[in-house]
Design a protein around this motif. Sequence first.
Motif, PDB file in Angstrom:
ATOM      1  N   GLY A   1      -6.297   1.584   6.412  1.00 28.10           N
ATOM      2  CA  GLY A   1      -7.429   0.912   5.779  1.00 28.10           C
ATOM      3  C   GLY A   1      -7.926   1.687   4.572  1.00 28.10           C
ATOM      4  N   ILE A   2      -8.025   3.003   4.732  1.00 34.16           N
ATOM      5  CA  ILE A   2      -8.446   3.872   3.620  1.00 34.16           C
ATOM      6  C   ILE A   2      -7.438   3.784   2.477  1.00 34.16           C
ATOM      7  CG2 ILE A   2      -8.768   6.286   2.928  1.00 34.16           C
ATOM      8  CD1 ILE A   2      -9.854   6.777   5.779  1.00 34.16           C
ATOM      9  N   ASP A   3      -6.135   3.770   2.829  1.00 35.57           N
ATOM     10  CA  ASP A   3      -5.085   3.684   1.808  1.00 35.57           C
ATOM     11  C   ASP A   3      -5.203   2.378   1.026  1.00 35.57           C
ATOM     12  OD1 ASP A   3      -4.088   6.109   2.649  1.00 35.57           O
ATOM     13  OD2 ASP A   3      -2.621   5.224   4.007  1.00 35.57           O
ATOM     14  N   LEU A   4      -5.447   1.286   1.728  1.00 33.86           N
ATOM     15  CA  LEU A   4      -5.563  -0.022   1.063  1.00 33.86           C
ATOM     16  C   LEU A   4      -6.808  -0.076   0.182  1.00 33.86           C
ATOM     17  CD1 LEU A   4      -4.474  -2.448   3.923  1.00 33.86           C
ATOM     18  CD2 LEU A   4      -3.184  -1.845   1.875  1.00 33.86           C
ATOM     19  N   ARG A   5      -7.910   0.487   0.660  1.00 35.26           N
ATOM     20  CA  ARG A   5      -9.144   0.481  -0.146  1.00 35.26           C
ATOM     21  C   ARG A   5      -8.960   1.303  -1.419  1.00 35.26           C
ATOM     22  NH1 ARG A   5     -11.559   0.101   4.985  1.00 35.26           N
ATOM     23  NH2 ARG A   5     -11.667   2.354   5.296  1.00 35.26           N
ATOM     24  N   HIS A   6      -8.202   2.400  -1.323  1.00 34.87           N
ATOM     25  CA  HIS A   6      -7.911   3.219  -2.509  1.00 34.87           C
ATOM     26  C   HIS A   6      -7.156   2.391  -3.539  1.00 34.87           C
ATOM     27  CE1 HIS A   6      -5.696   6.160  -5.005  1.00 34.87           C
ATOM     28  NE2 HIS A   6      -6.715   6.990  -4.766  1.00 34.87           N
ATOM     29  N   TRP A   7      -6.170   1.637  -3.075  1.00 31.45           N
ATOM     30  CA  TRP A   7      -5.370   0.790  -3.964  1.00 31.45           C
ATOM     31  C   TRP A   7      -6.213  -0.332  -4.572  1.00 31.45           C
ATOM     32  CZ3 TRP A   7      -3.256  -4.283  -2.465  1.00 31.45           C
ATOM     33  CH2 TRP A   7      -2.397  -4.829  -3.433  1.00 31.45           C
ATOM     34  N   LEU A   8      -7.059  -0.975  -3.734  1.00 29.91           N
ATOM     35  CA  LEU A   8      -7.915  -2.068  -4.224  1.00 29.91           C
ATOM     36  C   LEU A   8      -8.880  -1.558  -5.288  1.00 29.91           C
ATOM     37  CD1 LEU A   8      -8.618  -3.852  -0.825  1.00 29.91           C
ATOM     38  CD2 LEU A   8      -7.305  -4.791  -2.740  1.00 29.91           C
TER      39      LEU A   8
ATOM     40  N   THR B   1       2.179   4.352  -8.193  1.00 25.28           N
ATOM     41  CA  THR B   1       2.903   5.351  -7.404  1.00 25.28           C
ATOM     42  C   THR B   1       2.957   6.683  -8.142  1.00 25.28           C
ATOM     43  OG1 THR B   1       4.259   3.596  -6.409  1.00 25.28           O
ATOM     44  CG2 THR B   1       5.072   5.854  -6.214  1.00 25.28           C
ATOM     45  N   ARG B   2       3.193   6.638  -9.453  1.00 27.71           N
ATOM     46  CA  ARG B   2       3.219   7.882 -10.227  1.00 27.71           C
ATOM     47  C   ARG B   2       1.866   8.588 -10.173  1.00 27.71           C
ATOM     48  NH1 ARG B   2       6.036   4.523 -14.063  1.00 27.71           N
ATOM     49  NH2 ARG B   2       8.276   4.943 -13.971  1.00 27.71           N
ATOM     50  N   GLU B   3       0.796   7.808 -10.228  1.00 27.05           N
ATOM     51  CA  GLU B   3      -0.540   8.400 -10.154  1.00 27.05           C
ATOM     52  C   GLU B   3      -0.767   9.035  -8.782  1.00 27.05           C
ATOM     53  OE1 GLU B   3      -5.100   6.828 -10.644  1.00 27.05           O
ATOM     54  OE2 GLU B   3      -3.629   6.250 -12.182  1.00 27.05           O
ATOM     55  N   LEU B   4      -0.324   8.348  -7.739  1.00 26.77           N
ATOM     56  CA  LEU B   4      -0.445   8.908  -6.389  1.00 26.77           C
ATOM     57  C   LEU B   4       0.295  10.240  -6.288  1.00 26.77           C
ATOM     58  CD1 LEU B   4       0.140   5.810  -4.039  1.00 26.77           C
ATOM     59  CD2 LEU B   4      -2.034   6.951  -4.529  1.00 26.77           C
TER      60      LEU B   4
ATOM     61  N   LEU C   1       3.886   8.846   0.861  1.00 23.67           N
ATOM     62  CA  LEU C   1       4.795   8.052   1.697  1.00 23.67           C
ATOM     63  C   LEU C   1       4.010   7.139   2.626  1.00 23.67           C
ATOM     64  CD1 LEU C   1       7.762   7.579   2.413  1.00 23.67           C
ATOM     65  CD2 LEU C   1       7.554   9.396   4.115  1.00 23.67           C
ATOM     66  N   ARG C   2       2.944   7.677   3.214  1.00 22.44           N
ATOM     67  CA  ARG C   2       2.109   6.858   4.114  1.00 22.44           C
ATOM     68  C   ARG C   2       1.441   5.713   3.361  1.00 22.44           C
ATOM     69  NH1 ARG C   2      -2.203   9.998   5.064  1.00 22.44           N
ATOM     70  NH2 ARG C   2      -3.358   8.679   3.602  1.00 22.44           N
ATOM     71  N   LYS C   3       0.926   6.008   2.160  1.00 16.21           N
ATOM     72  CA  LYS C   3       0.260   4.971   1.366  1.00 16.21           C
ATOM     73  C   LYS C   3       1.237   3.860   0.978  1.00 16.21           C
ATOM     74  CE  LYS C   3      -3.223   8.129  -0.520  1.00 16.21           C
ATOM     75  NZ  LYS C   3      -4.421   7.477   0.061  1.00 16.21           N
ATOM     76  N   LEU C   4       2.458   4.224   0.607  1.00 14.94           N
ATOM     77  CA  LEU C   4       3.452   3.214   0.260  1.00 14.94           C
ATOM     78  C   LEU C   4       3.819   2.361   1.473  1.00 14.94           C
ATOM     79  CD1 LEU C   4       5.883   5.176  -2.102  1.00 14.94           C
ATOM     80  CD2 LEU C   4       4.087   3.557  -2.736  1.00 14.94           C
ATOM     81  N   THR C   5       3.893   2.990   2.633  1.00 19.47           N
ATOM     82  CA  THR C   5       4.177   2.244   3.863  1.00 19.47           C
ATOM     83  C   THR C   5       3.069   1.226   4.135  1.00 19.47           C
ATOM     84  OG1 THR C   5       5.397   4.104   4.816  1.00 19.47           O
ATOM     85  CG2 THR C   5       4.559   2.457   6.345  1.00 19.47           C
ATOM     86  N   ALA C   6       1.821   1.647   3.951  1.00 18.90           N
ATOM     87  CA  ALA C   6       0.684   0.741   4.167  1.00 18.90           C
ATOM     88  C   ALA C   6       0.749  -0.449   3.204  1.00 18.90           C
ATOM     89  CB  ALA C   6      -0.632   1.503   3.973  1.00 18.90           C
ATOM     90  N   LEU C   7       1.090  -0.191   1.951  1.00 16.77           N
ATOM     91  CA  LEU C   7       1.135  -1.252   0.952  1.00 16.77           C
ATOM     92  C   LEU C   7       2.294  -2.215   1.187  1.00 16.77           C
ATOM     93  CD1 LEU C   7       0.130   0.969  -2.071  1.00 16.77           C
ATOM     94  CD2 LEU C   7      -1.150  -1.013  -1.238  1.00 16.77           C
ATOM     95  N   ARG C   8       3.433  -1.693   1.617  1.00 17.38           N
ATOM     96  CA  ARG C   8       4.566  -2.582   1.918  1.00 17.38           C
ATOM     97  C   ARG C   8       4.235  -3.480   3.115  1.00 17.38           C
ATOM     98  NH1 ARG C   8       7.804   2.288   1.277  1.00 17.38           N
ATOM     99  NH2 ARG C   8       8.646   2.361  -0.844  1.00 17.38           N
ATOM    100  N   THR C   9       3.586  -2.886   4.100  1.00 19.45           N
ATOM    101  CA  THR C   9       3.193  -3.670   5.272  1.00 19.45           C
ATOM    102  C   THR C   9       2.199  -4.757   4.878  1.00 19.45           C
ATOM    103  OG1 THR C   9       3.502  -1.705   6.659  1.00 19.45           O
ATOM    104  CG2 THR C   9       2.233  -3.514   7.604  1.00 19.45           C
ATOM    105  N   TYR C  10       1.256  -4.394   4.004  1.00 25.50           N
ATOM    106  CA  TYR C  10       0.245  -5.344   3.547  1.00 25.50           C
ATOM    107  C   TYR C  10       0.884  -6.494   2.782  1.00 25.50           C
ATOM    108  CZ  TYR C  10      -3.916  -7.133   1.156  1.00 25.50           C
ATOM    109  OH  TYR C  10      -4.917  -7.956   0.676  1.00 25.50           O
ATOM    110  N   TYR C  11       1.845  -6.160   1.900  1.00 22.78           N
ATOM    111  CA  TYR C  11       2.512  -7.216   1.149  1.00 22.78           C
ATOM    112  C   TYR C  11       3.374  -8.091   2.054  1.00 22.78           C
ATOM    113  CZ  TYR C  11       1.058  -6.858  -3.669  1.00 22.78           C
ATOM    114  OH  TYR C  11       0.308  -6.939  -4.827  1.00 22.78           O
TER     115      TYR C  11
END
Length: 243
Positions: free
Chosen positions: A2-9, A31-34, A44-54
């Motif tokens: 949830g925190i990862d998704l809010r960071h992206w949003l 991703t480069r900024e991350l 890696l965890r943040k990318l996993t969260a975003l792929r799951t969300y998409y």
Amino acid sequence: YGIDLRHWLSWMDKAGLDEQSFTRDDALSYTRELMSEFSERSVLRKLTALRTYYGYLIRRGIASSDPFSGISLRMKERRLPSVLTEEEVRELLSVPRHGYMDERDHMLFLLIYNSGMRISEALSVDATDFDFPHRRILIRGKGDKERFVFFSESTEQEIKDYIPCLEAFRMEKHGDPNAFFLGSKGGRLPLSSAHIIFEKYRKTLGWQKEFTPHTLRHSFATHLMDRGADIRLVQELLGHESI
């Protein structure tokens, strides 16, 4: 997550984007900024969260594709293995030897550096695997694939000098009748002990750099190429499918 998704949003909001307008180029920029701000594990965890969300958005018909698909941390420069200089190799192979254990350690270093074999391959070598007329060893590598590795004329003599010492220790310990490298109790030298041996010599020689079995294998390849060997030959000697 949830925190990862809010960071992206939050990042998208500042960029004036939303899920539908977010493109692959945007995903690469994010991703480069991350990677400049967070550890590799966190990215890696943040990318996993975003792929799951998409994946969820695609199932709901909100998005047609995943802009993060195929993006990996390999965009970041991979750290090359440590490599020894030729002088450091000479220093390693010149350490004084007293008794079977020292002779075994020397032979392990020499054989990996001279042939480029993996540590698992070296530890699985039997005394009967040597083809002295052709100065080669039949190796069973990953996936039981077989290949030959080769050794020099001077190494051939050292191997022949090592064998009587090996046989004497084998008889003393009633050891493994086949193994070329024996542990202290006479069994085949295990991988865990091999790594301890490399660390022990690193400290003995006062090296600050990493010294592992792969260091020697990488040094073998590097020194061959430094002296003009073709990269495809080196690839074949190392047993790599990919150049």
